[in-house]
Design an enzyme around this catalytic site. Structure first.
Site, PDB file in Angstrom:
ATOM      1  N   LYS A  54     -49.205 -34.376  70.786  1.00 26.46           N
ATOM      2  CA  LYS A  54     -48.163 -34.027  71.557  1.00 26.46           C
ATOM      3  C   LYS A  54     -47.451 -32.589  71.224  1.00 26.46           C
ATOM      4  O   LYS A  54     -47.296 -31.802  71.992  1.00 26.46           O
ATOM      5  CB  LYS A  54     -47.097 -35.109  72.006  1.00 26.46           C
ATOM      6  CG  LYS A  54     -47.641 -36.121  72.671  1.00 26.46           C
ATOM      7  CD  LYS A  54     -46.785 -37.282  72.761  1.00 26.46           C
ATOM      8  CE  LYS A  54     -47.541 -38.604  73.360  1.00 26.46           C
ATOM      9  NZ  LYS A  54     -46.998 -39.846  73.175  1.00 26.46           N
ATOM     10  N   GLN A  98     -41.653 -42.389  71.110  1.00 23.78           N
ATOM     11  CA  GLN A  98     -43.025 -43.107  70.976  1.00 23.78           C
ATOM     12  C   GLN A  98     -42.801 -44.566  70.661  1.00 23.78           C
ATOM     13  O   GLN A  98     -42.214 -45.000  70.037  1.00 23.78           O
ATOM     14  CB  GLN A  98     -43.550 -42.510  69.800  1.00 23.78           C
ATOM     15  CG  GLN A  98     -44.836 -42.848  69.420  1.00 23.78           C
ATOM     16  CD  GLN A  98     -45.869 -42.403  70.618  1.00 23.78           C
ATOM     17  OE1 GLN A  98     -45.880 -40.999  71.057  1.00 23.78           O
ATOM     18  NE2 GLN A  98     -46.927 -43.111  71.004  1.00 23.78           N
ATOM     19  N   ASP A 121     -42.091 -39.778  80.817  1.00 27.28           N
ATOM     20  CA  ASP A 121     -42.839 -40.943  80.509  1.00 27.28           C
ATOM     21  C   ASP A 121     -42.860 -41.879  81.577  1.00 27.28           C
ATOM     22  O   ASP A 121     -43.937 -42.438  82.091  1.00 27.28           O
ATOM     23  CB  ASP A 121     -42.662 -41.696  79.340  1.00 27.28           C
ATOM     24  CG  ASP A 121     -43.723 -41.834  78.017  1.00 27.28           C
ATOM     25  OD1 ASP A 121     -44.651 -41.128  78.431  1.00 27.28           O
ATOM     26  OD2 ASP A 121     -43.428 -42.331  77.053  1.00 27.28           O
TER      27      ASP A 121
END
Ligand code: NDP
Length: 285
Positions: A54, A98, A121
């Site tokens: 990422k 994460q 997200d």
């Protein structure tokens, strides 16, 4: 029939090219670039690799990118304090924590703490609700990637039978809603579905997100169907999907390979969502 491949790296590259072309124009207009902040807790090797990718992708695209690598003993209070700071940081447009988190941290409390307008997200309950009612929202990255792949091959979902195998909050449910928004007739299957093959054989589009290697075989697929295999399973030293590629590719018209299918789309969708957040902040939507 031998299915055509829908190649994730190819679709992702086309989207990244669009982002890279748009960025200088946006920078010129605003004097800023999109900013993505990723929080990683602990030393899980898979999570470290995802976060590294990422970071690399956002830097390559010219985004402002930062990663907070925190020790596994970080407390929930410390994590929430960091999120609060990032929520107020003007140069950050997207925040990603994460997952999975260590057991002593309440995942829901953490996801709920991310500002809705920075929830790239798409896991905040308000984003989830907006997706449900079809309002503006951040679409979770993997389902978003599946839809972009269908768009890439020019597949018109209107009136088609779509079957989704798996009903998780991160893949199965959101991809079902997105297919419905595109006017497909959607059936969702799960572990209690009886005669799975009878249902999947009705699918013009079959999306599989279960996490069981090779569970969907060619005889469970309608000839000519488009098959999107989200599953990533390690078998020995190989990665395989939830769809048995050999038999499925003899029946389907299009299929996503594993590796090289949906996987590479997910990070690109994160970048697209961060760009979207940046545009919203600057009233450029
Ligand atoms: P979850 O474990 O959260 O959900 C799995 C789903 O599969 C559940 O809804 C479960 O049903 C269903 N299921 C289990 N067994 C069966 C069965 N025999 N028949 C039908 N349905 C069944 O998984 P995720 O959605 O998080 O992930 C699914 C897969 O996708 C994994 O391989 C994961 O690694 C991969 N993945 C890939 C990503 C990418 O970037 N490409 C991103 C995210 C995930 P029930 O609800 O009844 O338990």
């Amino acid at each position: 029939m031998t299915a055509k491949l829908i190649k994730g790296p190819e679709v992702a590259a086309a989207i990244r090219k669009q982002i890279a072309e748009e960025l200088p124009v946006l920078k010129e207009k605003t004097g800023e670039v999109p900013g993505l902040s990723v929080i990683l807790i602990g030393e899980d090797p898979a999570s470290k690799a995802y976060v590294g990718n990422k970071e690399k992708t956002s830097k390559e695209l010219g985004f402002f990118s930062e990663v907070h690598r925190l020790p596994v003993e970080t407390t929930q209070e410390e994590l929430l304090a960091l999120i609060d700071r990032l929520n107020r940081d003007e140069k950050i447009h997207g925040i990603l924590v994460q997952l999975p988190l260590p057991g002593h941290i309440d995942e829901k409390a953490v996801l709920d703490a991310i500002a809705v307008e920075k929830d790239v997200d798409g896991f905040h309950p308000i984003n989830v609700g907006n997706l449900m009612v079809g309002d503006d929202c951040f679409i979770p990255c993997t389902p978003h990637g599946c839809m972009k792949m269908l768009e890439y091959i020019g597949f018109d979902l209107k009136g088609k039978n779509a079957v989704v195998v798996g009903r998780s909050n991160i893949v199965g449910k959101p991809v079902s809603l997105l297919l419905l928004q595109q006017h497909a007739t959607v059936t969702i299957c799960h572990s209690r579905t009886t005669d799975l093959g009878a249902v999947t054989r009705e699918a013009d589009v079959l999306v599989v997100a279960v996490g069981k290697p090779n569970m969907i075989t060619g005889d469970m697929i309608k000839p000519g169907a488009v098959v999107i295999d989200v599953g990533i399973n390690r078998v020995g030293d190989k990665l395989v999907g939830d769809v048995e590629f050999e038999s499925a590719s003899q029946v389907a018209s299009y299929i996503t390979p594993v590796p090289g299918g949906v996987g590479p789309m997910t990070i690109t969708m994160l970048m697209l969502n961060t760009l979207e957040s940046f545009k919203r902040k600057h009233g450029l939507k």
